[in-house]
Every structure is written in structure tokens, then in C-alpha cells.
Design a protein around this motif. Sequence first.
Motif, PDB file in Angstrom:
ATOM      1  N   PRO B  63       1.008  -1.590   0.001  1.00  0.00           N
ATOM      2  CA  PRO B  63       0.185  -0.143  -0.083  1.00  0.00           C
ATOM      3  C   PRO B  63       0.877   1.467   0.360  1.00  0.00           C
ATOM      4  N   VAL B  64       1.949   1.693   1.067  1.00  0.00           N
ATOM      5  CA  VAL B  64       2.569   2.273   1.173  1.00  0.00           C
ATOM      6  C   VAL B  64       3.367   2.900  -0.205  1.00  0.00           C
ATOM      7  N   ILE B  65       4.108   1.912  -1.248  1.00  0.00           N
ATOM      8  CA  ILE B  65       5.106   1.833  -2.052  1.00  0.00           C
ATOM      9  C   ILE B  65       3.527   2.319  -3.252  1.00  0.00           C
ATOM     10  N   ASN B  66       3.033   2.133  -3.649  1.00  0.00           N
ATOM     11  CA  ASN B  66       1.670   1.996  -4.155  1.00  0.00           C
ATOM     12  C   ASN B  66       1.274   3.752  -4.476  1.00  0.00           C
ATOM     13  N   VAL B  67       1.452   3.564  -3.007  1.00  0.00           N
ATOM     14  CA  VAL B  67       0.609   5.879  -2.922  1.00  0.00           C
ATOM     15  C   VAL B  67       1.664   6.574  -3.545  1.00  0.00           C
ATOM     16  N   THR B  68       2.874   6.557  -3.161  1.00  0.00           N
ATOM     17  CA  THR B  68       3.965   6.895  -3.530  1.00  0.00           C
ATOM     18  C   THR B  68       4.066   6.976  -5.046  1.00  0.00           C
ATOM     19  N   GLN B  69       3.842   5.755  -5.784  1.00  0.00           N
ATOM     20  CA  GLN B  69       3.705   6.087  -6.741  1.00  0.00           C
ATOM     21  C   GLN B  69       2.519   5.845  -7.147  1.00  0.00           C
ATOM     22  N   VAL B  70       1.160   6.326  -6.921  1.00  0.00           N
ATOM     23  CA  VAL B  70       0.308   7.269  -7.132  1.00  0.00           C
ATOM     24  C   VAL B  70       0.619   8.435  -7.037  1.00  0.00           C
ATOM     25  N   ILE B  71       1.774   8.076  -6.442  1.00  0.00           N
ATOM     26  CA  ILE B  71       2.050  10.130  -6.757  1.00  0.00           C
ATOM     27  C   ILE B  71       2.772  10.525  -7.584  1.00  0.00           C
ATOM     28  N   MET B  72       3.703   9.356  -8.387  1.00  0.00           N
ATOM     29  CA  MET B  72       4.357   9.993  -9.043  1.00  0.00           C
ATOM     30  C   MET B  72       3.952  10.557 -10.497  1.00  0.00           C
ATOM     31  N   THR B  73       2.006   9.591 -10.653  1.00  0.00           N
ATOM     32  CA  THR B  73       1.917  10.081 -11.743  1.00  0.00           C
ATOM     33  C   THR B  73       0.873  10.987 -11.687  1.00  0.00           C
ATOM     34  N   ILE B  74       0.550  12.046 -10.706  1.00  0.00           N
ATOM     35  CA  ILE B  74      -0.174  13.440 -10.739  1.00  0.00           C
ATOM     36  C   ILE B  74       0.998  14.192 -11.319  1.00  0.00           C
ATOM     37  N   PRO B  75       0.429  14.851 -12.463  1.00  0.00           N
ATOM     38  CA  PRO B  75       0.852  15.603 -14.109  1.00  0.00           C
ATOM     39  C   PRO B  75       1.641  16.907 -12.640  1.00  0.00           C
ATOM     40  N   SER B  76       2.557  17.494 -13.104  1.00  0.00           N
ATOM     41  CA  SER B  76       3.416  18.694 -12.650  1.00  0.00           C
ATOM     42  C   SER B  76       2.649  20.035 -12.296  1.00  0.00           C
ATOM     43  N   ILE B  80       1.886  20.927  -8.495  1.00  0.00           N
ATOM     44  CA  ILE B  80       2.134  22.717  -7.777  1.00  0.00           C
ATOM     45  C   ILE B  80       0.464  23.012  -7.018  1.00  0.00           C
ATOM     46  N   ALA B  81      -0.138  22.926  -7.995  1.00  0.00           N
ATOM     47  CA  ALA B  81      -1.774  23.302  -7.553  1.00  0.00           C
ATOM     48  C   ALA B  81      -2.470  23.019  -6.331  1.00  0.00           C
ATOM     49  N   ILE B  82      -2.715  21.566  -6.304  1.00  0.00           N
ATOM     50  CA  ILE B  82      -2.782  20.860  -5.433  1.00  0.00           C
ATOM     51  C   ILE B  82      -2.453  21.131  -3.961  1.00  0.00           C
ATOM     52  N   ALA B  97       7.269  19.557  -3.887  1.00  0.00           N
ATOM     53  CA  ALA B  97       6.455  18.545  -4.725  1.00  0.00           C
ATOM     54  C   ALA B  97       7.608  18.053  -5.757  1.00  0.00           C
ATOM     55  N   LEU B  98       8.880  18.427  -5.556  1.00  0.00           N
ATOM     56  CA  LEU B  98       9.924  18.006  -5.812  1.00  0.00           C
ATOM     57  C   LEU B  98      10.562  16.075  -5.117  1.00  0.00           C
ATOM     58  N   THR B  99      10.127  17.179  -4.048  1.00  0.00           N
ATOM     59  CA  THR B  99       9.973  15.689  -2.768  1.00  0.00           C
ATOM     60  C   THR B  99       9.468  14.666  -3.094  1.00  0.00           C
ATOM     61  N   LEU B 100       7.964  15.222  -2.936  1.00  0.00           N
ATOM     62  CA  LEU B 100       6.849  14.156  -3.410  1.00  0.00           C
ATOM     63  C   LEU B 100       7.604  13.158  -4.679  1.00  0.00           C
ATOM     64  N   TYR B 101       7.647  13.699  -5.576  1.00  0.00           N
ATOM     65  CA  TYR B 101       8.483  12.938  -6.398  1.00  0.00           C
ATOM     66  C   TYR B 101       9.281  12.207  -6.501  1.00  0.00           C
ATOM     67  N   ALA B 102      10.048  12.905  -5.444  1.00  0.00           N
ATOM     68  CA  ALA B 102      11.188  11.845  -5.370  1.00  0.00           C
ATOM     69  C   ALA B 102      10.666  11.024  -4.308  1.00  0.00           C
ATOM     70  N   LEU B 103      10.053  11.040  -4.231  1.00  0.00           N
ATOM     71  CA  LEU B 103      10.559   9.465  -2.829  1.00  0.00           C
ATOM     72  C   LEU B 103       9.504   8.640  -3.091  1.00  0.00           C
ATOM     73  N   LEU B 104       9.064   7.926  -4.247  1.00  0.00           N
ATOM     74  CA  LEU B 104       8.873   6.620  -4.881  1.00  0.00           C
ATOM     75  C   LEU B 104      10.127   6.103  -5.173  1.00  0.00           C
ATOM     76  N   ALA B 167       9.503  27.118 -11.968  1.00  0.00           N
ATOM     77  CA  ALA B 167       9.665  28.542 -11.986  1.00  0.00           C
ATOM     78  C   ALA B 167       7.984  29.262 -11.961  1.00  0.00           C
ATOM     79  N   TYR B 168       7.080  28.052 -12.328  1.00  0.00           N
ATOM     80  CA  TYR B 168       5.774  28.959 -12.826  1.00  0.00           C
ATOM     81  C   TYR B 168       5.185  29.268 -11.928  1.00  0.00           C
ATOM     82  N   ILE B 169       5.275  28.668 -10.494  1.00  0.00           N
ATOM     83  CA  ILE B 169       4.566  29.471  -9.351  1.00  0.00           C
ATOM     84  C   ILE B 169       6.592  30.557  -8.484  1.00  0.00           C
TER      85      ILE B 169
END
Lengths: 367, 219
Positions: B63-76, B80-82, B97-104, B167-169
Motif C-alpha cells: 500500500p505505501v509503495i502504491n501511494v508513492t507510485q500514485v503521487i508520481m503519476t500526478i501531472p506536475s 503544484i496547484a494542489i 512538489a519535487l520531494t513528493l516526486y522523488a519519494l517513490l 518556475a511556474y509558481i
Amino acid sequence: MIRLENLTKKFTPTDPPAVDDLSLEIKEGETCVLVGPSGCGKTTTMKMINRLIEPTSGKIYINGEDSSKMDPIKLRLGIGYVIQEIGLFPHMNIAENIATVPRELKWPKEKIWKRVDELLETVGLEPEHFRNRKPKDLSGGQRQRIGVARSMAADPPIMLMDEPFGALDPITRAHLQNEFLRIQKRIKKTIIFVTHDIDEAIKMGDKIAIMRKGKLVQYDSPEDMLSTPANEFVVNLVGGNYSIKRLHLIRVDEIIDRSPFTASPEGTISETKALLDKSKLGLVVITDEKKKVIGLVIPAYLKKEGEYNADIMEETGATVGLGSTLNDALSVMLSSGQGYVIVVDEKERIEGVVTLNGIMGVLQDDD
Amino acid sequence: MSLWENFVGGLTGLFDFMGRRSDQIAELTLEHFWLVLTAMIIAIAIGITVGVLISYWDPIAYPVINVTQVIMTIPSIAMIAILIPFFGIGFNNGVAALTLYALLPIVRNTYTGIRAIEKAVLESAIGMGMKESVILFRIKLPLALPVIMAGIRTSVVMGIGIGAIAAYIGAGGLGILIFNGINWVNYPMVWTGAIFISIMAIIADLVLGWTENKMSWRT
Ligand SMILES: Nc1ncnc2c1ncn2[C@@H]1O[C@H](COP(=O)(O)OP(=O)(O)O)[C@@H](O)[C@H]1O
Ligand SMILES: [Mg+2]
């Protein structure tokens, strides 16, 4: 002293217990071999002793103390543990591997490294050469020696050995068995040794515990096991031919002829011929000044050209160590095709000779 | 104009831009570097901790690995908006944002690296009386290190690329050249941003690959 009392382990509620109401007492300084077919509960029994597995019921007393009341870490630090797969730490060198338990016990550094070298010597590996190597650079036999050295590092009074030599080829296995017997003679640990090989059990054990389906079938000395097997199961396990099996029990030092003639390579052939004429064994062992065996002369070699022993002697691979059994000696004779084998100590110095006739004599005594 | 002349013209424009704006480029590169580095330090600390924790309890591992996997699929952009309600806009949002992507990759590799350790190694360690904390730091983590390092390397290279979006935000970094370049139809500017991000990723990959080799107990 280790005492198992009505020890039972059920892994699942439905399957029959892996260990079933096992009671056993192992005296201090004795080697008890657990033997039986695969799956009969040997490993489970052993792991309950160092509490890698907790029993379903029953008690284990170590020197009278209930082991379930002891701190498992403290308990294990006092019990050497060797398994067939060895489980050396691949990222550490040999010295660091051996130093594991002394480090846990917070020994001072110098004492640890001194002990490491001492242990490497004990298991027959040159410290200079092996200390800094990684496990992957060693042969299977060398790794198992390290496994044994690591388990003895803090001099635990008790050792658990689960098929320690099971993965080795027969020659290396016999060699390590003999060395271990030689070491055990000196250190006198209380040992529980697991094997499925009855010959190994007869050779290594002061006592043998035969197990079947988690139950103890017979607990006896090897001699009594061979002469009075408790039932058909033991008879089948031990196999027929009592006399031949006994060769695993008798060590070469019991029938060794300690007075073979020896000569130096510089000795003259005529002197050697005179010795051969007097010799009952029909051979003269050629040794260097340190009594190290370098070859031998038998009457057939006298026909060769030469003046000194060095000219006519031949090297012999037919040697066995002092702790070897008559079975080991016989194997060497069979593979060398000669009716004798030279017995040497750990430094390859001559101790004596064992002959085929000597072994035959033992077999005939039985009848 | 032929394709070739177009190309040469473009290159001249690109070098001209890099020459004129070298100070700004250096500044943005440094900004980008700090952004990714900060996120990575946080991701490594969290990722290894989580990876170690789930290695003790299989039922929660997947479950934990799956959650991090889902995070990775969120468009960048969406990520950022979230995060705006939690981190506002700016540097912190970018780092989060970068931290969350890097977790998986880090969580997963820590877990699999520990799980891949030979059973006999751990059994003998426990059997000899080593405490779990000692086993973790002296046996498990060193043995899993090459695998963990490979995960970190994946995260860093990925993070440098995704970092452009920060840079967008208003989190700064080389993404500024890309966004402004697009808005102002300044292609040399877009190219410069892209090229420097790539160079940074390649260098990070090489350095971490080398470190991975140096740290590996297998060699
Ligand atoms: N962790 C375990 N879980 C369930 N069953 C086990 C476990 N370990 C051993 N067993 C079962 O217990 C029995 C005895 O196993 P073991 O003690 O390993 O036998 P041996 O060492 O004599 O070959 C076997 O039937 C084995 O399948
Ligand atoms: Mg077993």
C-alpha cells in the motif's frame, strides 16, 4: 549443560507438530548430534535453543536456568551459531566478520584483532593472507572455516551447528570434520550438531539423538546405537554392516604404528636398504630435519639408479591427520592404491603409519 | 532560406543569447541546483526512513509503495496547484512538489534492497546475538546501499527535469528561461533553459553513478 523438557513446537494448529514432546539432556563438554531424515524437526529444535523460534510448550534449561526467562540477546551472545549457508556478511572482510560478537560485547580493539588472528590460526587459515579478504574471494571450505571461527570468537560455552559441513564436497568435509574434532578435543564446548548423515553423526557425536517426525527415537552413544538399535527405524537409518560403520568411530591414533623407520633425503641408499630389511611395514619414510614428511622409499624403488634417498624416493599424497577415523584412512588407501597411509600432525610432521592389516585387525576383533 | 541556413542562424542566435545573459544563466542554474538539492535531502531522509519502516511489516509495504507510485503519476502542473493551499507559491511549494516526486524510487529501492538480503545473513546475525538496531545500521543498510543509491540517482535526475516546472509558481530556477521564452517567443531562451537542465542532469547522473560504484560492497 542443556536440558530440553517436553519441548513441542506446532507451526500451525492443523499440521502435526514439527517437534513433539522432546526431552533430552546434553552434558557439559559433550557433542550431541541430532540426526534424522529431512523435515524431522532438527533445525526447529536447534532454533528453539537460541530462541530464534519460541516453543509452543515445554522448557529449555541452560545450566539449570530457564532460557525463556533470559534476555534473548544475552542468551545468543553466549551460544555459537553455525549454519549450512554460513551467512557471512558479504560487505565485511574476514576479520570484521569474525569480530562480530566480540564487537557486540565491546571488547577493546587490540584484544579483538588478537583474537581474530588466533582464530584464523585455529581454523588453519594464514591470518596475514586472509584477514583483509572478502567472503566472496574464498572457497566453500574456507568460508565454512570462517563461519566456525566467527561462532567461536567470544569463546561461547555452547555451540549450535546446523549441517555445518553439509554443502561441502566429501574430501573437504572429512577434512573439516577432523579439524573440528581436533579443536573440540582442546576447547571442550557443549555442542549440538545437526546432520542428516548418519556417518557424520557417528564420527562427530559423543551422543546421538535420532529423530523422526519430531519425536526422539533413540538417544545413545554411537557405540550403543550401533550395537543395540532401538527399533527398525534406527536399524534402517544406521544401515547394515556394523563393522564397517565402526570404522567411523575409531581414530587412527588407536591403531597407529608409531615406530616406522625414517631417514633423511641425504641418507644413503645402502643404509635405507638395511632399514627396509628390518622393517615389518616394508617402507622407510623420508623426512626433513623438522620431521616433516617429504616422501618414502619402498623396496621396489631400490632398483632405481642413485646413491642417496633423494634420488629414489617418491612423494606420497597418502597422508591423514591425527584426528582422522579409520574410515578416512581406508578411503585414502583405496584412492592411492597402497596398503598403508602415513599419519601426520597438523604441521605435516610424521606421527606414524596405519596399515591395511591394522584396519583388518580391528574388523576381525568384532567377530 | 534552406534548412541548413536556418540551423546555423539558430545556433548563432543561441550562442549570442548565452553570451549576453551568462550572469542570469549562472544565477538560475544555481537556484535550480539549490531547489533540487533541498528537495533531495528531504526526500532521502523521508524515503529511507519509510523504506526501512515498511521493511518490518509487509502488509503495509505494498500500500505505501502504491501511494508513492500514485503521487508520481500526478501531472506536475496539477501537483503544484494542489500544494498551493499548504505551501503557498514560491520556493517551498517547489521543494514540496519535487520531494513528493522523488519519494517513490527511494522508498521502493530501500525496501527492495533490504528485502533482497540473503536470509542466511540475517539469520546468522540474529542468531549470534546482534541487536536489531545494530543489524539495521551495520548489516541491512550497508548491504542495501547500492540499491538505495540507484533509487536516489533516479530521483535526482528526474527531479532536475521536473524542477523546471517550479518556475511556474515563482520558485525560480532554469524553468524561468523556458516559461519566459515561450511567452516571448524567444527560442534561444527556451533552448538555453533546456540545454542547461540537461547538462545538469547528465552531470548529476555521472557523479552519482560514480559514487554508487565507490560505495558498493560488491566491488
Ligand atoms: N517457519 C516455519 N513455518 C511452518 N512450518 C515450518 C517452519 N519451519 C519448519 N517448518 C516445518 O517443520 C518441520 C520440521 O522442519 P525442520 O526443523 O526444518 O526439519 P529438519 O531440520 O529436520 O530438516 C517441517 O515439516 C517443516 O516444513
Ligand atoms: Mg534443517
